[in-house]
Design an enzyme around this catalytic site. Structure first.
Site, PDB file in Angstrom:
ATOM      1  N   SER A 178       3.514  22.946 -31.811  1.00 29.48           N
ATOM      2  CA  SER A 178       4.326  21.581 -31.491  1.00 29.48           C
ATOM      3  C   SER A 178       3.922  20.477 -32.560  1.00 29.48           C
ATOM      4  O   SER A 178       2.895  20.058 -32.465  1.00 29.48           O
ATOM      5  CB  SER A 178       4.100  21.285 -30.089  1.00 29.48           C
ATOM      6  OG  SER A 178       4.320  20.094 -29.820  1.00 29.48           O
ATOM      7  N   SER A 194      13.921  24.542 -29.648  1.00 31.72           N
ATOM      8  CA  SER A 194      12.497  24.968 -30.322  1.00 31.72           C
ATOM      9  C   SER A 194      11.724  25.532 -29.099  1.00 31.72           C
ATOM     10  O   SER A 194      11.652  25.426 -28.158  1.00 31.72           O
ATOM     11  CB  SER A 194      11.949  24.256 -31.113  1.00 31.72           C
ATOM     12  OG  SER A 194      11.367  23.102 -30.395  1.00 31.72           O
ATOM     13  N   LYS A 243       8.719  16.351 -24.888  1.00 24.17           N
ATOM     14  CA  LYS A 243       7.506  16.843 -25.008  1.00 24.17           C
ATOM     15  C   LYS A 243       6.936  16.447 -23.589  1.00 24.17           C
ATOM     16  O   LYS A 243       7.566  15.612 -22.696  1.00 24.17           O
ATOM     17  CB  LYS A 243       6.736  16.049 -26.093  1.00 24.17           C
ATOM     18  CG  LYS A 243       7.102  16.234 -27.446  1.00 24.17           C
ATOM     19  CD  LYS A 243       7.059  17.801 -27.972  1.00 24.17           C
ATOM     20  CE  LYS A 243       7.350  17.762 -29.209  1.00 24.17           C
ATOM     21  NZ  LYS A 243       7.300  19.233 -29.892  1.00 24.17           N
ATOM     22  N   SER A 279       8.432  24.522 -28.643  1.00 28.91           N
ATOM     23  CA  SER A 279       7.426  23.640 -28.359  1.00 28.91           C
ATOM     24  C   SER A 279       6.800  23.416 -26.826  1.00 28.91           C
ATOM     25  O   SER A 279       5.771  23.022 -26.874  1.00 28.91           O
ATOM     26  CB  SER A 279       7.617  22.529 -29.497  1.00 28.91           C
ATOM     27  OG  SER A 279       8.609  21.693 -28.505  1.00 28.91           O
TER      28      SER A 279
END
Length: 278
Positions: A226, A40, A119, A42
């Site tokens: 996100s 993704s 992250k 994010s």
């Protein structure tokens, strides 16, 4: 008869070789490095959809989350890390453990679903984290920000799942230029990295999150796109992540492809091969 015996021995040796190779690969993946595809957007622009990297499992030591998950939908195989190593889950400790540092890019298991997320580590145990008008505040102090122009990408389907980017310059037609504002954010401790912004939204205005002991607070660099610790788990976010759920640190991109498949060599991003993750 002798010929059949030789053939049988050859088959047995082949099977043994395959089993040994799988065992070696399993040990390597469990103890040292785990492959990870970025699915993704994010973490843009630090990580792009289609980046491939190895996660350093030695960085923080080992827990149940260090065991590999084996999923092959085509044959119905779905073995989760918790299925293999769940017996050591629950005390929120690690073997040969070391503490992650603020600013690390970390792969971790979602506390509820068990899915792997990647992250940036923003909040350490005891920190008070808040976003005020789009500016990250840690322990009552805003982080340093410097404008850094814009991030541009084409508005086309990205990666195997065909995700389309969100754009600050509104809905963009097929193949148009999608723009996001870019800033350089410097965290306490000195780690600087790029963040992207799309527009004013609820995640730019939060309450204060006090990180519990033994837990961590994560955010994506693509701040307005996100699902991270700003959202509670019940709302589809990540919430606070326990120490034992950390898988490892992402240090370097090994390979990158902008296409729907890594076999589409004309979509390879050669400038991202072996690129350090900052």
């Amino acid at each position: 008869m002798a010929s059949k015996t030789k053939q049988g021995s050859a088959i047995v040796e082949t099977i043994k070789t395959i089993v040994y190779a799988l065992l070696i690969a399993g040990v390597f993946r469990t103890l040292f490095f785990q492959p990870f595809w970025i699915p993704s957007g994010s973490m843009k622009e630090t990580l792009l959809i289609g980046d491939f990297l190895f996660v350093n499992k030695m960085a923080y030591g080992y827990s149940y989350a260090s065991c590999p998950s084996i999923r092959i939908p085509a044959v119905g195989l779905d073995i989760d890390a918790e299925d293999l190593c769940g017996f050591i889950k629950g005390d929120n400790t690690r073997i040969l453990g070391s503490e992650p540092e603020r600013g690390d890019v970390v792969v971790f298991r979602h506390p509820v679903t068990g899915a792997d997320f990647i992250k940036r580590l923003i909040g350490l145990p005891g920190d008070r984290v808040q976003v005020i008008d789009g500016v990250l505040n840690i322990n009552g102090e805003p982080v340093a920000l410097a404008d850094d122009g814009v991030f541009e990408e084409l508005s086309v389907p990205q990666g195997p799942q065909g995700y389309r980017p969100r754009c600050e310059n509104g809905p963009v037609g097929e193949g148009g230029v999608c723009i996001k504002s870019r800033q350089i954010e410097t965290l306490p401790g000195g780690v600087s990295h790029k963040i992207l912004n799309i527009g004013n939204q609820a995640s730019d205005h939060t309450g204060i999150y006090t990180v519990p002991e033994g837990y961590y607070f994560f955010m994506g660099d693509n701040r307005d796109n996100s699902a991270d610790s700003r959202l509670p788990q019940a709302a589809g976010g990540v919430g606070f992540v326990p120490y034992e759920n950390l898988v490892g640190r992402a240090d370097r991109i090994m390979f990158s492809s902008a296409g729907r498949s890594m076999l589409f060599f004309w979509t390879w991003r050669g400038d991202r091969f072996f690129k350090a993750i900052e």
